[in-house]
Design a protein around this motif. Sequence first.
Motif, PDB file in Angstrom:
ATOM      1  N   TRP A  93       0.843  -1.212   0.000  1.00 25.00           N
ATOM      2  CA  TRP A  93       0.000   0.000   0.000  1.00 25.00           C
ATOM      3  C   TRP A  93       0.871   1.253   0.000  1.00 25.00           C
ATOM      4  O   TRP A  93       0.618   2.187  -0.763  1.00 25.00           O
ATOM      5  CB  TRP A  93      -0.905  -0.037   1.236  1.00 25.00           C
ATOM      6  CG  TRP A  93      -1.880   1.092   1.301  1.00 25.00           C
ATOM      7  CD1 TRP A  93      -3.070   1.173   0.643  1.00 25.00           C
ATOM      8  CD2 TRP A  93      -1.747   2.290   2.069  1.00 25.00           C
ATOM      9  NE1 TRP A  93      -3.688   2.353   0.959  1.00 25.00           N
ATOM     10  CE2 TRP A  93      -2.906   3.065   1.833  1.00 25.00           C
ATOM     11  CE3 TRP A  93      -0.778   2.781   2.938  1.00 25.00           C
ATOM     12  CZ2 TRP A  93      -3.116   4.300   2.427  1.00 25.00           C
ATOM     13  CZ3 TRP A  93      -0.990   4.006   3.535  1.00 25.00           C
ATOM     14  CH2 TRP A  93      -2.140   4.754   3.278  1.00 25.00           C
ATOM     15  N   LEU A  94       1.920   1.236   0.831  1.00 23.86           N
ATOM     16  CA  LEU A  94       2.806   2.405   0.880  1.00 23.86           C
ATOM     17  C   LEU A  94       3.495   2.619  -0.462  1.00 23.86           C
ATOM     18  O   LEU A  94       3.708   3.748  -0.898  1.00 23.86           O
ATOM     19  CB  LEU A  94       3.864   2.223   1.972  1.00 23.86           C
ATOM     20  CG  LEU A  94       3.411   2.436   3.406  1.00 23.86           C
ATOM     21  CD1 LEU A  94       4.476   1.965   4.359  1.00 23.86           C
ATOM     22  CD2 LEU A  94       3.119   3.908   3.664  1.00 23.86           C
ATOM     23  N   LYS A  95       3.842   1.519  -1.110  1.00 20.17           N
ATOM     24  CA  LYS A  95       4.571   1.651  -2.370  1.00 20.17           C
ATOM     25  C   LYS A  95       3.673   2.202  -3.473  1.00 20.17           C
ATOM     26  O   LYS A  95       4.095   3.043  -4.258  1.00 20.17           O
ATOM     27  CB  LYS A  95       5.120   0.288  -2.789  1.00 20.17           C
ATOM     28  CG  LYS A  95       6.055   0.380  -3.975  1.00 20.17           C
ATOM     29  CD  LYS A  95       6.422  -0.970  -4.555  1.00 20.17           C
ATOM     30  CE  LYS A  95       7.191  -0.778  -5.832  1.00 20.17           C
ATOM     31  NZ  LYS A  95       7.342  -2.027  -6.591  1.00 20.17           N
ATOM     32  N   THR A  96       2.439   1.717  -3.513  1.00 18.28           N
ATOM     33  CA  THR A  96       1.587   2.052  -4.658  1.00 18.28           C
ATOM     34  C   THR A  96       0.666   3.236  -4.390  1.00 18.28           C
ATOM     35  O   THR A  96      -0.005   3.688  -5.310  1.00 18.28           O
ATOM     36  CB  THR A  96       0.729   0.838  -5.054  1.00 18.28           C
ATOM     37  OG1 THR A  96       0.070   0.367  -3.877  1.00 18.28           O
ATOM     38  CG2 THR A  96       1.564  -0.259  -5.653  1.00 18.28           C
ATOM     39  N   HIS A  97       0.616   3.724  -3.148  1.00 17.04           N
ATOM     40  CA  HIS A  97      -0.265   4.858  -2.857  1.00 17.04           C
ATOM     41  C   HIS A  97       0.122   6.048  -3.747  1.00 17.04           C
ATOM     42  O   HIS A  97       1.285   6.445  -3.796  1.00 17.04           O
ATOM     43  CB  HIS A  97      -0.133   5.252  -1.377  1.00 17.04           C
ATOM     44  CG  HIS A  97      -1.160   6.240  -0.939  1.00 17.04           C
ATOM     45  ND1 HIS A  97      -1.075   7.571  -1.272  1.00 17.04           N
ATOM     46  CD2 HIS A  97      -2.299   6.096  -0.210  1.00 17.04           C
ATOM     47  CE1 HIS A  97      -2.122   8.199  -0.761  1.00 17.04           C
ATOM     48  NE2 HIS A  97      -2.877   7.339  -0.117  1.00 17.04           N
ATOM     49  N   PRO A  98      -0.845   6.609  -4.477  1.00 18.53           N
ATOM     50  CA  PRO A  98      -0.483   7.648  -5.462  1.00 18.53           C
ATOM     51  C   PRO A  98       0.140   8.891  -4.845  1.00 18.53           C
ATOM     52  O   PRO A  98       0.917   9.588  -5.510  1.00 18.53           O
ATOM     53  CB  PRO A  98      -1.824   7.987  -6.117  1.00 18.53           C
ATOM     54  CG  PRO A  98      -2.862   7.461  -5.186  1.00 18.53           C
ATOM     55  CD  PRO A  98      -2.264   6.284  -4.493  1.00 18.53           C
ATOM     56  N   GLU A  99      -0.205   9.173  -3.586  1.00 18.52           N
ATOM     57  CA  GLU A  99       0.331  10.389  -2.988  1.00 18.52           C
ATOM     58  C   GLU A  99       1.617  10.116  -2.206  1.00 18.52           C
ATOM     59  O   GLU A  99       2.569  10.892  -2.277  1.00 18.52           O
ATOM     60  CB  GLU A  99      -0.725  10.981  -2.053  1.00 18.52           C
ATOM     61  CG  GLU A  99      -0.474  12.423  -1.705  1.00 18.52           C
ATOM     62  CD  GLU A  99      -1.446  12.896  -0.651  1.00 18.52           C
ATOM     63  OE1 GLU A  99      -1.065  13.763   0.133  1.00 18.52           O
ATOM     64  OE2 GLU A  99      -2.579  12.360  -0.602  1.00 18.52           O
ATOM     65  N   LEU A 100       1.637   9.006  -1.484  1.00 14.44           N
ATOM     66  CA  LEU A 100       2.793   8.739  -0.615  1.00 14.44           C
ATOM     67  C   LEU A 100       4.001   8.245  -1.413  1.00 14.44           C
ATOM     68  O   LEU A 100       5.108   8.741  -1.268  1.00 14.44           O
ATOM     69  CB  LEU A 100       2.424   7.717   0.458  1.00 14.44           C
ATOM     70  CG  LEU A 100       1.283   8.131   1.383  1.00 14.44           C
ATOM     71  CD1 LEU A 100       0.943   6.986   2.324  1.00 14.44           C
ATOM     72  CD2 LEU A 100       1.657   9.360   2.189  1.00 14.44           C
ATOM     73  N   GLN A 101       3.780   7.245  -2.246  1.00 21.56           N
ATOM     74  CA  GLN A 101       4.828   6.721  -3.143  1.00 21.56           C
ATOM     75  C   GLN A 101       6.135   6.364  -2.444  1.00 21.56           C
ATOM     76  O   GLN A 101       7.190   6.928  -2.756  1.00 21.56           O
ATOM     77  CB  GLN A 101       5.125   7.714  -4.268  1.00 21.56           C
ATOM     78  CG  GLN A 101       3.937   7.967  -5.157  1.00 21.56           C
ATOM     79  CD  GLN A 101       4.338   8.732  -6.400  1.00 21.56           C
ATOM     80  OE1 GLN A 101       5.309   8.379  -7.050  1.00 21.56           O
ATOM     81  NE2 GLN A 101       3.621   9.759  -6.740  1.00 21.56           N
ATOM     82  N   PHE A 102       6.064   5.447  -1.500  1.00 20.17           N
ATOM     83  CA  PHE A 102       7.293   4.947  -0.880  1.00 20.17           C
ATOM     84  C   PHE A 102       7.916   3.906  -1.804  1.00 20.17           C
ATOM     85  O   PHE A 102       7.909   2.717  -1.522  1.00 20.17           O
ATOM     86  CB  PHE A 102       6.983   4.341   0.490  1.00 20.17           C
ATOM     87  CG  PHE A 102       6.833   5.364   1.564  1.00 20.17           C
ATOM     88  CD1 PHE A 102       7.928   5.781   2.281  1.00 20.17           C
ATOM     89  CD2 PHE A 102       5.601   5.920   1.838  1.00 20.17           C
ATOM     90  CE1 PHE A 102       7.794   6.742   3.267  1.00 20.17           C
ATOM     91  CE2 PHE A 102       5.462   6.878   2.822  1.00 20.17           C
ATOM     92  CZ  PHE A 102       6.560   7.293   3.535  1.00 20.17           C
ATOM     93  N   ILE A 103       8.476   4.380  -2.903  1.00 19.26           N
ATOM     94  CA  ILE A 103       8.937   3.429  -3.914  1.00 19.26           C
ATOM     95  C   ILE A 103      10.330   2.907  -3.625  1.00 19.26           C
ATOM     96  O   ILE A 103      10.774   1.962  -4.241  1.00 19.26           O
ATOM     97  CB  ILE A 103       8.929   4.046  -5.327  1.00 19.26           C
ATOM     98  CG1 ILE A 103       9.709   5.350  -5.314  1.00 19.26           C
ATOM     99  CG2 ILE A 103       7.525   4.241  -5.838  1.00 19.26           C
ATOM    100  CD1 ILE A 103      10.096   5.806  -6.687  1.00 19.26           C
ATOM    101  N   TYR A 104      11.026   3.525  -2.685  1.00 16.14           N
ATOM    102  CA  TYR A 104      12.421   3.162  -2.499  1.00 16.14           C
ATOM    103  C   TYR A 104      12.583   2.356  -1.220  1.00 16.14           C
ATOM    104  O   TYR A 104      12.315   2.852  -0.120  1.00 16.14           O
ATOM    105  CB  TYR A 104      13.257   4.437  -2.431  1.00 16.14           C
ATOM    106  CG  TYR A 104      14.743   4.210  -2.567  1.00 16.14           C
ATOM    107  CD1 TYR A 104      15.303   3.924  -3.802  1.00 16.14           C
ATOM    108  CD2 TYR A 104      15.574   4.286  -1.468  1.00 16.14           C
ATOM    109  CE1 TYR A 104      16.654   3.714  -3.937  1.00 16.14           C
ATOM    110  CE2 TYR A 104      16.930   4.084  -1.596  1.00 16.14           C
ATOM    111  CZ  TYR A 104      17.463   3.809  -2.834  1.00 16.14           C
ATOM    112  OH  TYR A 104      18.806   3.609  -2.965  1.00 16.14           O
ATOM    113  N   LEU A 105      13.014   1.116  -1.367  1.00 10.46           N
ATOM    114  CA  LEU A 105      13.294   0.283  -0.206  1.00 10.46           C
ATOM    115  C   LEU A 105      14.729   0.566   0.225  1.00 10.46           C
ATOM    116  O   LEU A 105      15.677   0.206  -0.468  1.00 10.46           O
ATOM    117  CB  LEU A 105      13.135  -1.191  -0.569  1.00 10.46           C
ATOM    118  CG  LEU A 105      13.512  -2.186   0.511  1.00 10.46           C
ATOM    119  CD1 LEU A 105      12.527  -2.159   1.650  1.00 10.46           C
ATOM    120  CD2 LEU A 105      13.588  -3.580  -0.053  1.00 10.46           C
ATOM    121  N   THR A 106      14.876   1.236   1.352  1.00 10.54           N
ATOM    122  CA  THR A 106      16.225   1.588   1.780  1.00 10.54           C
ATOM    123  C   THR A 106      16.939   0.397   2.378  1.00 10.54           C
ATOM    124  O   THR A 106      18.093   0.132   2.045  1.00 10.54           O
ATOM    125  CB  THR A 106      16.174   2.737   2.797  1.00 10.54           C
ATOM    126  OG1 THR A 106      15.476   3.816   2.201  1.00 10.54           O
ATOM    127  CG2 THR A 106      17.548   3.199   3.177  1.00 10.54           C
TER     128      THR A 106
END
Lengths: 168, 403
Positions: A46-59
């Motif tokens: 959900w965090l990755k695909t949320h259009p506003e949040l966009q947590f696309i980077y796994l640190t």
Amino acid sequence: MGKISNEELLQKLTAQFGEAIASPVEPYNLLTVETSREQIMDVLGWLKTHPELQFIYLTDITGIHYPEQTGKEIGVIYHLHSLVNNVRIRIKVYLADGDVNIPSATALWKGANWMERETYDFFGINFTGHPDLRRILNVDDMTVYPMRKEYPLEDPNRVDKKDYFFGR
Amino acid sequence: MQNFPSFTDTDLQSELSTLNLGPTHPATHGVFQNVLQLDGERIVSGVSTIGYIHRAFEKIAEHRPFYQITPLTDRLNYCSAPINNMGWHMTVEKLLNIQTPKRVDYLRVIIMELARIADHIICNGVLGVDTGAFTGFLYMMEYREAIYEIYEEVCGSRLTTNIGRIGGFERNFNEIAFAKIRKFLKEFPAVLKEFENLFNRNRIFIDRTKGVAAVSAETALDYSWSGPILRATGVDYDVRAMNPYCSYEDFDFEVPVGTTGDVYDRFLVRNEEMWQSMRMIEQALTKIEKEDPTIFHADVPKFYLPPKEEVYNNMEALIYHFKIVMGEIETPVGEVYHSVEGTNGELGFYLVNDGGRSPYRLHFRRPSFINYSMYAPMSRGMLLSDAIINMSSLNVIAGELDA
């Protein structure tokens, strides 16, 4: 610093997942939440695909061992980074010692592959669904998980370096 | 759990040859092994094995006080040791809530940017060597030496520098150090320009690097890449610009990005970063002139080691020195994640402290480790000679890979 404040982020998370997001804290201004093994893939996805949040980077993915916390001995810690909003989040999942299975995040990020292999190598956490869960830094025929606290670096019978000799 | 990777049955039945690239092959720049299945010269599949110099870094850190972890960090990315070193001290300072004076920050920027230049000199120089051009490497190596001499002037050592202290530096920069930095800034641009002239429009170099190992931005982010190789794909993620630490927000610099993400772009990004680093050092030198020249550490006697002369001649100082080094000072309970822009990408420190003598848990996000995880998958379909070039352009350092 970030475009989204920690409170806003936490609100969005709890609105979506409710009780599954537990014990939020902000050590050194980094939002840290706890969730369960059943929910972790949903939360990450959900965090990755949320259009506003966009947590696309796994640190980072790593583990931690608290032998004294009964039923929550092994922790798996995820650090995510939203490059768009420039905000980080830390997500923790605690597992009981005898039952260390957790879904693999490789379905979401290919980069999770080696991070999870390293965590498996050090803590014995079994990432179910991982394509290639082998030891990575240690030798293949090693039988222990060396970063667990029951494997101290020094001889545990040695008494001359105990803390009380140093006034602690 | 299988102990060793097995290739699919179809691979084994066909006439593929197996090549063990490494662990000590000179083309692998370190101790990495890649078992490659080759169809002629084309790589069909590969499996990377690492861990040859794994030394239980995190485990050792759990048993050492903060100061004694410093020498361990020097040995992560040994081509740019001061960045790891100061990243570690900044993490501890964040945990202890120590504010460093501006002059300390600027001095740190100077040292860290010099380290970045030294690292890129090696990476780009060796990339040239791997494409058959030794000259560039030879020209630039002299200036890595010049940077090592600056380190030597500041802290007395060259490779594994141990240059930082909690709160700042062990001693102030002397005039000779500043003179050497200015000399470097004066002389290096001409050499870098010459280096660029040698390569940037060189037919052989372009043929060997352009379009080789091109990675899209999506794939790079999917694999959590960071640093110059991520920026070569067009993503302008630089920790210095995004989450400024150590007063990087005071500096005027650009984040160079590429477009195609191939080896040639990575080379150009690293070259441009050297120019930007020099720009930052020049700015730092100007900024320092406005600061009090005697300040080189924060005023935190609880954590900052007393001067060596006092330790030798003063009982009180000796006791304090001992207490600090042995970790007898109270530290706050907490967990910190701090990241700096290492030469290969985001170098992160995850520190969990329970108030004891040493960290409860210390984890390093090692950019080389994460960047290298894509090497075997991306080598598929590549020519063996291209895979070698690809490896040198990733700039994987074994110390950081294995930790």
